[in-house]
Enzyme design. Structure first.
Site, PDB file in Angstrom:
ATOM      1  N   LYS A 255     -11.858   2.840   1.516  1.00 24.53           N
ATOM      2  CA  LYS A 255     -10.656   2.052   1.240  1.00 24.53           C
ATOM      3  C   LYS A 255     -11.040   0.965   0.234  1.00 24.53           C
ATOM      4  O   LYS A 255     -11.719  -0.003   0.574  1.00 24.53           O
ATOM      5  CB  LYS A 255     -10.104   1.444   2.530  1.00 24.53           C
ATOM      6  CG  LYS A 255      -8.804   0.671   2.344  1.00 24.53           C
ATOM      7  CD  LYS A 255      -8.270   0.178   3.690  1.00 24.53           C
ATOM      8  CE  LYS A 255      -6.943  -0.546   3.533  1.00 24.53           C
ATOM      9  NZ  LYS A 255      -6.405  -0.971   4.853  1.00 24.53           N
TER      10      LYS A 255
ATOM     11  N   ASP B 229       1.659  -3.551  12.435  1.00 21.58           N
ATOM     12  CA  ASP B 229       2.190  -2.438  11.638  1.00 21.58           C
ATOM     13  C   ASP B 229       2.035  -1.108  12.379  1.00 21.58           C
ATOM     14  O   ASP B 229       1.539  -0.122  11.825  1.00 21.58           O
ATOM     15  CB  ASP B 229       1.494  -2.374  10.278  1.00 21.58           C
ATOM     16  CG  ASP B 229       2.306  -1.582   9.245  1.00 21.58           C
ATOM     17  OD1 ASP B 229       3.504  -1.340   9.487  1.00 21.58           O
ATOM     18  OD2 ASP B 229       1.737  -1.204   8.204  1.00 21.58           O
TER      19      ASP B 229
END
Length: 400
Positions: A138, A228
């Site tokens: 990432k 989230d």
């Protein structure tokens, strides 16, 4: 089986089911000997024949078992291919990882897939995540990230959140000076995509939801708020699991450097139709129950046929559209229903049409009572009335 008139039943179909079950068992687990595969097929076929209420019921149960085994075999093959495949030499170098190839991207990050360096196989400290021959990189640029996005805080929170069903961060590194890279074990499956492709059986879906709530139970015990929760942030090693909660890029923890003060948290968190109502009315003092509303929406999406979202925020992800969707389904709340709303900064600033609440039987008509009850205990206006993750894990849906 309640009624089995021998004249109406031929032996060949039963033998054919046994043969197909044996083949499916061998395909699903190549390590099984032929004798073991036959034994497992015999046990299932015999028990199913005895328990079935009719011949049609018997054949239906056998067909469902064969289909489940075949799906498992396909997913295992795909997972093995993804874990073994070496990315193309046309990829890029990221730190010590060579030939990294594009996989996906978010608002402030790009994810690449790469082979672990040949001189070592990166091992996670998490016992059930095993060794990683293929990793996910990432790549972020902290200097351009806007709050609440913070990849360096994400790495700190992931260290605090380390547990069996939270995606483990294997290492972090810097690349090209300003880039900050988080390295994870590569997971080939995403719950959101499996739902879209209708790949999951009900038992598989139940296992993945249990893993989600196990992750939430642990991180909430550490006072971490994920902020989230949604199906696309649940990754799986295979279609059978295990499942891992991922993407802590906007997560909050009281002890993590970079987190806002507890009394003035950012409200621009969550994703469209999974956002709970307290955010929509400006509550900055929310806690871990924020995740449980979104988890309830996720459960509803998983258990309902065709997997629609429970609420709709419109094409543009509008807060007003989401408020209307919530109010038309759960009813327009007042302070009797939602006492804590009196303390919200934006409560009472607008007048809304007074919709009556719909029953959960009408909102979720084609699911089991235990599934419906689980959703109804999570998707509640008053945040303190939502079940905790620990309480969820003790519900009949997971225990039965």
């Amino acid at each position: 089986m309640a009624e089995k008139p021998e004249a109406a039943y031929k032996e060949n179909p039963r033998k054919r089911n046994h043969l197909n079950l044996t083949s499916a068992e061998e395909e699903t687990d190549p390590s099984l000997s032929s004798a073991d595969a036959r034994r497992k097929a015999t046990i299932f076929e015999t028990q199913t024949y005895d328990a079935a209420s009719s011949l049609d019921d018997y054949h239906r149960r056998c067909a469902e078992k064969i289909q489940d085994l075949s799906q498992n075999a396909r997913s295992r093959t795909l997972a093995e291919q993804d874990q073994e495949r070496v990315p193309s030499p046309t990829g890029i170098a990221i730190g010590r990882y060579q030939n990294a190839v594009y996989w996906s991207e978010g608002l402030f990050s790009v994810v690449y897939k790469a082979s672990a360096p040949e001189v070592e196989t990166i091992s996670s400290t998490q016992s059930n995540s095993g060794q990683s021959k293929v990793v996910a990189l990432k790549v972020t640029t902290p200097s351009v990230m806007e709050p609440p996005h913070d990849s360096r805080r994400e790495a700190r929170i992931l260290d605090l959140a380390a547990s069996d069903h939270v995606i483990p961060v294997l290492e972090t590194c810097r690349d090209a000076g300003s880039q900050f890279v988080l390295v994870f074990p590569f997971m080939p499956f995403v719950l959101d995509q499996l739902l879209h492709d209708h790949e999951l059986s009900k038992p598989q879906a139940r296992l993945h939801l249990r893993d989600l709530f196990s992750a939430l139970d642990f991180i909430h015990s550490q006072r971490i708020v994920h902020r989230d929760i949604k199906p696309s942030n649940i990754l799986l090693r295979s279609i059978d699991g295990p499942a891992y909660l991922s993407d802590f890029g906007i997560a909050w923890a009281p002890t993590a450097t970079g987190s806002e003060p507890a009394e003035s948290k950012i409200t621009d968190v969550g994703t469209t139709c999974y956002r709970p109502p307290e955010l929509l009315f400006g509550n900055k003092q929310y806690g871990t129950s924020l995740d449980l509303w979104a988890a309830g929406c996720t459960v509803a999406e998983v258990v309902v046929h065709k997997h629609p979202t429970l609420f709709d925020s419109g094409e543009l992800g509008s807060d007003l559209a989401l408020i209307q969707s919530i109010f038309t389904k759960l009813g327009t709340p007042n302070l009797e229903v939602w006492p804590e709303a009196a303390t919200f900064p934006d409560w009472g600033k607008m007048q809304f049409h007074e919709y009556p609440p719909q029953s959960w039987d009408s909102l979720l008509p084609d699911v089991s009572e235990t599934e419906r009850d689980l959703v109804s205990q999570l998707v509640r206006y008053e945040s303190g009335a939502r079940m905790t993750a620990s309480q969820v894990l003790a519900q009949p849906y997971f225990v039965d």
